[in-house]
Design an enzyme around this catalytic site. Structure first.
Site, PDB file in Angstrom:
ATOM      1  N   VAL A  96       0.948  -1.273  -0.001  1.00  0.00           N
ATOM      2  CA  VAL A  96      -0.004   0.004   0.028  1.00  0.00           C
ATOM      3  C   VAL A  96       0.969   1.223  -0.129  1.00  0.00           C
ATOM      4  CG1 VAL A  96      -1.760   1.341   1.282  1.00  0.00           C
ATOM      5  CG2 VAL A  96      -1.781  -1.340   1.121  1.00  0.00           C
ATOM      6  N   GLY A 104      -6.267   0.862   6.960  1.00  0.00           N
ATOM      7  CA  GLY A 104      -7.178  -0.471   7.065  1.00  0.00           C
ATOM      8  C   GLY A 104      -7.092  -1.215   5.562  1.00  0.00           C
ATOM      9  N   ASN A 133      10.856  -5.793   9.026  1.00  0.00           N
ATOM     10  CA  ASN A 133       9.544  -4.945   8.752  1.00  0.00           C
ATOM     11  C   ASN A 133       8.585  -5.323  10.123  1.00  0.00           C
ATOM     12  OD1 ASN A 133       7.365  -3.852   7.734  1.00  0.00           O
ATOM     13  ND2 ASN A 133       7.469  -4.469   5.653  1.00  0.00           N
ATOM     14  N   ARG A 135       6.417  -3.654  11.469  1.00  0.00           N
ATOM     15  CA  ARG A 135       5.094  -2.826  11.176  1.00  0.00           C
ATOM     16  C   ARG A 135       4.243  -4.162  10.647  1.00  0.00           C
ATOM     17  NH1 ARG A 135       3.065   2.866   8.631  1.00  0.00           N
ATOM     18  NH2 ARG A 135       1.101   2.345   9.072  1.00  0.00           N
ATOM     19  N   TYR A 140       0.382  -8.778  10.483  1.00  0.00           N
ATOM     20  CA  TYR A 140       0.017 -10.143  10.480  1.00  0.00           C
ATOM     21  C   TYR A 140      -0.147 -10.944  11.559  1.00  0.00           C
ATOM     22  CZ  TYR A 140       2.497  -8.880   6.055  1.00  0.00           C
ATOM     23  OH  TYR A 140       2.728  -8.101   5.036  1.00  0.00           O
ATOM     24  N   GLU A 152       8.028 -22.717  14.446  1.00  0.00           N
ATOM     25  CA  GLU A 152       8.635 -23.997  13.643  1.00  0.00           C
ATOM     26  C   GLU A 152      10.225 -24.211  13.279  1.00  0.00           C
ATOM     27  OE1 GLU A 152       5.623 -25.354  11.099  1.00  0.00           O
ATOM     28  OE2 GLU A 152       4.233 -25.059  12.593  1.00  0.00           O
TER      29      GLU A 152
END
Length: 170
Positions: A96, A104, A133, A135, A140, A152
């Site tokens: 974005v 959003g 990254n 942010r 996520y 894992e």
């Protein structure tokens, strides 16, 4: 708050998608690695058997404004297969434009990819992010993703160029 629409990309969006790919690569400090062309994006994403699918985020004009919608983000994804879990979707890129972040839009793109994945019977939605990254990682995780490196110990590898030719014996 601006009015945003997330939609499937069309062949005519390839110029905007390439511009955003270059912006993402610059943001990731990897701009020298972008070798794709608008023509390749068209051929690979809009032929009979597309290699990828793409969503675009566009800002809708205020009624009465002369210009049309403006593409400010994209999510490029494709389907992969897990021998353990079956159908998966992989989000290769999500981007974005900086001036539209925090509204959003990225979350809307991610949610739309999740919707597509479920509609296609996928059991997992995968993506990767650069380690600096924070942010994006925080977003996520807030949306429910699990960090596979933490959980894992997975590491991602790739073969390309000469290494791939040597491996193939060519």
């Amino acid at each position: 708050m601006v009015s945003v629409r997330i939609r499937e990309a069309e062949e005519g969006d390839c110029g905007n998608i390439l511009r955003l790919i270059r912006e993402l690569a610059d943001y990731e400090k990897l701009s020298d690695q972008v070798k794709i062309s608008e023509e390749a994006l068209r051929a690979d994403g809009f032929g009979e058997n597309p290699f990828y699918h793409c969503l675009v985020a566009e800002i809708l004009p205020v009624p009465g404004e002369p210009q049309g919608p403006c593409v400010v983000g994209y999510g490029l994804y494709y389907f992969i297969y897990s021998t353990w879990k079956g159908r998966n979707v992989y989000l290769e890129d999500i981007y974005v434009k900086p001036e539209y972040r925090g509204q959003g839009i990225g979350s809307k793109i991610i949610k739309k990819v999740a919707e597509v994945a479920l509609d296609k019977g996928c059991s997992q939605f995968r993506l990767a992010v650069l380690d600096w990254n924070k942010r994006a990682m925080n977003l996520y995780k807030a949306l429910g993703a699990q960090d596979l490196t933490e959980a894992e110990g997975w590491h991602s590898f790739r073969f390309e160029g000469e290494a791939m030719r040597e491996l193939a014996g060519k």
